[in-house]
Motif scaffolding. Structure first.
Motif, PDB file in Angstrom:
ATOM      1  N   GLY A 162       7.422   9.329  -5.167  1.00  0.00           N
ATOM      2  CA  GLY A 162       8.850   9.561  -5.348  1.00  0.00           C
ATOM      3  C   GLY A 162       9.723   9.133  -4.186  1.00  0.00           C
ATOM      4  O   GLY A 162      10.951   9.182  -4.277  1.00  0.00           O
ATOM      5  N   GLU A 163       9.112   8.689  -3.082  1.00  0.00           N
ATOM      6  CA  GLU A 163       9.885   8.252  -1.919  1.00  0.00           C
ATOM      7  C   GLU A 163       9.870   6.733  -1.798  1.00  0.00           C
ATOM      8  O   GLU A 163       8.844   6.091  -2.040  1.00  0.00           O
ATOM      9  CB  GLU A 163       9.320   8.873  -0.633  1.00  0.00           C
ATOM     10  N   VAL A 164      11.020   6.172  -1.404  1.00  0.00           N
ATOM     11  CA  VAL A 164      11.139   4.720  -1.236  1.00  0.00           C
ATOM     12  C   VAL A 164      11.012   4.364   0.241  1.00  0.00           C
ATOM     13  O   VAL A 164      11.699   4.930   1.088  1.00  0.00           O
ATOM     14  CB  VAL A 164      12.497   4.217  -1.782  1.00  0.00           C
ATOM     15  N   HIS A 165      10.110   3.427   0.538  1.00  0.00           N
ATOM     16  CA  HIS A 165       9.887   2.965   1.909  1.00  0.00           C
ATOM     17  C   HIS A 165      10.160   1.465   1.984  1.00  0.00           C
ATOM     18  O   HIS A 165       9.763   0.714   1.082  1.00  0.00           O
ATOM     19  CB  HIS A 165       8.431   3.203   2.339  1.00  0.00           C
ATOM     20  N   ALA A 166      10.813   1.011   3.051  1.00  0.00           N
ATOM     21  CA  ALA A 166      10.946  -0.436   3.281  1.00  0.00           C
ATOM     22  C   ALA A 166       9.561  -0.988   3.597  1.00  0.00           C
ATOM     23  O   ALA A 166       8.862  -0.477   4.473  1.00  0.00           O
ATOM     24  CB  ALA A 166      11.910  -0.695   4.430  1.00  0.00           C
ATOM     25  N   TYR A 167       9.146  -2.022   2.866  1.00  0.00           N
ATOM     26  CA  TYR A 167       7.790  -2.576   3.001  1.00  0.00           C
ATOM     27  C   TYR A 167       7.785  -3.866   3.828  1.00  0.00           C
ATOM     28  O   TYR A 167       6.968  -4.069   4.694  1.00  0.00           O
ATOM     29  CB  TYR A 167       7.214  -2.831   1.610  1.00  0.00           C
ATOM     30  N   GLY A 168       8.754  -4.745   3.521  1.00  0.00           N
ATOM     31  CA  GLY A 168       8.935  -5.963   4.294  1.00  0.00           C
ATOM     32  C   GLY A 168      10.313  -5.959   4.924  1.00  0.00           C
ATOM     33  O   GLY A 168      11.216  -5.251   4.465  1.00  0.00           O
ATOM     34  N   GLU A 169      10.484  -6.732   5.973  1.00  0.00           N
ATOM     35  CA  GLU A 169      11.801  -6.844   6.601  1.00  0.00           C
ATOM     36  C   GLU A 169      12.786  -7.506   5.639  1.00  0.00           C
ATOM     37  O   GLU A 169      12.389  -8.315   4.791  1.00  0.00           O
ATOM     38  CB  GLU A 169      11.710  -7.664   7.892  1.00  0.00           C
ATOM     39  N   ALA A 222       4.597 -15.481   2.841  1.00  0.00           N
ATOM     40  CA  ALA A 222       4.959 -14.065   2.951  1.00  0.00           C
ATOM     41  C   ALA A 222       5.853 -13.837   4.163  1.00  0.00           C
ATOM     42  O   ALA A 222       5.688 -14.466   5.213  1.00  0.00           O
ATOM     43  CB  ALA A 222       3.706 -13.209   3.065  1.00  0.00           C
ATOM     44  N   THR A 223       6.793 -12.922   4.008  1.00  0.00           N
ATOM     45  CA  THR A 223       7.696 -12.567   5.097  1.00  0.00           C
ATOM     46  C   THR A 223       7.054 -11.460   5.940  1.00  0.00           C
ATOM     47  O   THR A 223       5.969 -10.983   5.645  1.00  0.00           O
ATOM     48  CB  THR A 223       9.042 -12.109   4.522  1.00  0.00           C
ATOM     49  N   ARG A 224       7.731 -11.059   7.006  1.00  0.00           N
ATOM     50  CA  ARG A 224       7.161 -10.064   7.913  1.00  0.00           C
ATOM     51  C   ARG A 224       7.222  -8.662   7.309  1.00  0.00           C
ATOM     52  O   ARG A 224       8.167  -8.305   6.606  1.00  0.00           O
ATOM     53  CB  ARG A 224       7.916 -10.058   9.244  1.00  0.00           C
ATOM     54  N   TYR A 225       6.210  -7.859   7.651  1.00  0.00           N
ATOM     55  CA  TYR A 225       6.185  -6.466   7.231  1.00  0.00           C
ATOM     56  C   TYR A 225       7.012  -5.590   8.172  1.00  0.00           C
ATOM     57  O   TYR A 225       7.168  -5.903   9.353  1.00  0.00           O
ATOM     58  CB  TYR A 225       4.746  -5.921   7.255  1.00  0.00           C
ATOM     59  N   THR A 226       7.468  -4.469   7.626  1.00  0.00           N
ATOM     60  CA  THR A 226       7.927  -3.382   8.484  1.00  0.00           C
ATOM     61  C   THR A 226       6.674  -2.715   9.059  1.00  0.00           C
ATOM     62  O   THR A 226       5.535  -3.005   8.644  1.00  0.00           O
ATOM     63  CB  THR A 226       8.712  -2.333   7.680  1.00  0.00           C
ATOM     64  N   GLU A 227       6.861  -1.791   9.992  1.00  0.00           N
ATOM     65  CA  GLU A 227       5.710  -1.062  10.533  1.00  0.00           C
ATOM     66  C   GLU A 227       4.968  -0.333   9.414  1.00  0.00           C
ATOM     67  O   GLU A 227       3.736  -0.317   9.371  1.00  0.00           O
ATOM     68  CB  GLU A 227       6.184  -0.071  11.607  1.00  0.00           C
ATOM     69  N   PHE A 228       5.727   0.252   8.477  1.00  0.00           N
ATOM     70  CA  PHE A 228       5.116   0.945   7.336  1.00  0.00           C
ATOM     71  C   PHE A 228       4.320  -0.030   6.480  1.00  0.00           C
ATOM     72  O   PHE A 228       3.169   0.238   6.099  1.00  0.00           O
ATOM     73  CB  PHE A 228       6.204   1.623   6.489  1.00  0.00           C
ATOM     74  N   GLY A 229       4.911  -1.185   6.169  1.00  0.00           N
ATOM     75  CA  GLY A 229       4.240  -2.160   5.311  1.00  0.00           C
ATOM     76  C   GLY A 229       2.976  -2.713   5.926  1.00  0.00           C
ATOM     77  O   GLY A 229       1.971  -2.928   5.236  1.00  0.00           O
ATOM     78  N   GLU A 230       3.003  -2.916   7.241  1.00  0.00           N
ATOM     79  CA  GLU A 230       1.855  -3.509   7.925  1.00  0.00           C
ATOM     80  C   GLU A 230       0.618  -2.611   7.842  1.00  0.00           C
ATOM     81  O   GLU A 230      -0.504  -3.094   7.771  1.00  0.00           O
ATOM     82  CB  GLU A 230       2.212  -3.781   9.387  1.00  0.00           C
ATOM     83  N   ARG A 231       0.828  -1.313   7.840  1.00  0.00           N
ATOM     84  CA  ARG A 231      -0.316  -0.381   7.870  1.00  0.00           C
ATOM     85  C   ARG A 231      -0.588   0.289   6.519  1.00  0.00           C
ATOM     86  O   ARG A 231      -1.485   1.144   6.422  1.00  0.00           O
ATOM     87  CB  ARG A 231      -0.085   0.697   8.940  1.00  0.00           C
ATOM     88  N   THR A 232       0.148  -0.078   5.472  1.00  0.00           N
ATOM     89  CA  THR A 232       0.027   0.624   4.196  1.00  0.00           C
ATOM     90  C   THR A 232      -0.554  -0.286   3.111  1.00  0.00           C
ATOM     91  O   THR A 232       0.014  -1.328   2.794  1.00  0.00           O
ATOM     92  CB  THR A 232       1.397   1.163   3.737  1.00  0.00           C
ATOM     93  N   PHE A 233      -1.678   0.117   2.562  1.00  0.00           N
ATOM     94  CA  PHE A 233      -2.306  -0.604   1.457  1.00  0.00           C
ATOM     95  C   PHE A 233      -1.956   0.086   0.139  1.00  0.00           C
ATOM     96  O   PHE A 233      -1.586   1.262   0.113  1.00  0.00           O
ATOM     97  CB  PHE A 233      -3.823  -0.672   1.662  1.00  0.00           C
ATOM     98  N   LEU A 234      -2.078  -0.650  -0.932  1.00  0.00           N
ATOM     99  CA  LEU A 234      -1.650  -0.144  -2.229  1.00  0.00           C
ATOM    100  C   LEU A 234      -2.656   0.846  -2.813  1.00  0.00           C
ATOM    101  O   LEU A 234      -3.858   0.725  -2.595  1.00  0.00           O
ATOM    102  CB  LEU A 234      -1.444  -1.302  -3.211  1.00  0.00           C
ATOM    103  N   LYS A 235      -2.133   1.812  -3.558  1.00  0.00           N
ATOM    104  CA  LYS A 235      -2.994   2.726  -4.297  1.00  0.00           C
ATOM    105  C   LYS A 235      -2.368   3.000  -5.665  1.00  0.00           C
ATOM    106  O   LYS A 235      -1.178   2.710  -5.895  1.00  0.00           O
ATOM    107  CB  LYS A 235      -3.227   4.020  -3.521  1.00  0.00           C
ATOM    108  N   GLU A 236      -3.172   3.516  -6.565  1.00  0.00           N
ATOM    109  CA  GLU A 236      -2.707   3.769  -7.924  1.00  0.00           C
ATOM    110  C   GLU A 236      -1.443   4.632  -7.919  1.00  0.00           C
ATOM    111  O   GLU A 236      -1.287   5.524  -7.095  1.00  0.00           O
ATOM    112  CB  GLU A 236      -3.815   4.459  -8.739  1.00  0.00           C
TER     113      GLU A 236
END
Length: 277
Positions: A162-169, A222-236
């Protein structure tokens, strides 16, 4: 039939500063020498419209505008926010001679993160729904400075619990290392000269085996990740959202609001929203 079933599917590696380092892929390209330090590292296939002797797995159609389906094996999967181009391909005496981009849109070059893969393409297509391309594309008036793409930026997000995080810059498309004619000239040269070496493959051989496809989807890096995007892998149950938007018409804050409300103004943006299964 899927919309792009007869199209060649290609991607570009290393066309945005720092992305390869963030993705942990610098080591794989350490022996790839480019004429220009800023040049992309190479091109990889992600979909071949005809089965080839060397790459049967790449004949599985991977594109979806709705879902990313995680592979059955226990591996890390990361979204890669990109711009995808729909291109016309022309040949002279059987050899690729011209590439003309006609549409662009939000693209997800979703990838397996594993060290030591033999080729880049081994991490790119693990079956249906392993890639993403928006079904709201924007027509290209001219693929050069002064054209419509001058005004566009790309931003990406992950909705989790339910929370939105910036994934890429959030970056302007002009931030790509190679863009416009410099990019299409490079692609054309690379497709006919790239050899089977290191993580790269001889793409021209695949083009011949696929009987010279007349169109291609080319993801331009691919463009650059945010810090969150760089360390976060996808899950169901995650939702990956990639937006290519006209920054003269809508602000970054308004884009975030659109994502939070899941309400998009398609006339000024290309949106790719994929649920992770």
């Amino acid at each position: 039939m899927p919309k792009y079933k007869k199209f060649l599917g290609l991607g570009i590696a290393g066309n945005f500063a720092l992305h390869l380092a963030q993705a942990g892929e610098l080591e794989e390209f350490k022996d790839i020498i480019t004429q220009d330090e800023a040049a992309p590292k190479g091109i990889f296939p992600f979909y071949l419209p005809r089965p080839t002797s060397a790459k049967k797995a790449l004949s599985t159609y991977p594109l979806s505008c709705e879902y990313i389906r995680l592979p059955n094996k226990d591996v890390n999967i990361q979204a890669e926010p990109e711009v995808g181009l729909v291109c016309n391909l022309e040949y002279t005496a059987g050899k690729l001679s011209k590439i003309t981009p006609t549409y662009f849109g939000a693209y997800n070059d979703c990838s397996i993160r594993v060290a030591g893969a033999n080729k880049i393409s081994d991490k790119k297509n693990w079956g249906e729904d392993s890639k993403g391309f928006s079904n709201t594309l924007i027509e290209i008036d001219k693929f050069e400075e002064g054209g419509v793409m001058d005004n566009y930026s790309i931003a990406s997000f992950l909705r989790r619990d339910g929370e939105v995080h910036a994934y890429g810059e959030d970056v302007a498309l002009s931030g790509y290392s190679y863009f416009y004619e410099k990019l299409t000239d490079w692609i054309l040269n690379q497709l006919v000269t790239q050899e089977d070496f290191g993580p790269l493959e001889a793409i021209e051989e695949y083009i011949i085996e696929c009987e010279n496809p007349e169109q291609a989807i080319i993801s331009i890096g691919a463009t650059r990740y945010t810090e969150f995007g760089e360390r976060t892998f996808l899950k169901e149950k995650d939702e990956v959202i990639i937006i290519v938007y006209n920054r003269d018409e809508i602000s970054h804050d308004e884009v975030i609001q659109s994502v939070e409300n899941s309400s998009y103004e398609h006339s000024i943006m290309s949106v790719l929203s994929q649920k992770v299964l």
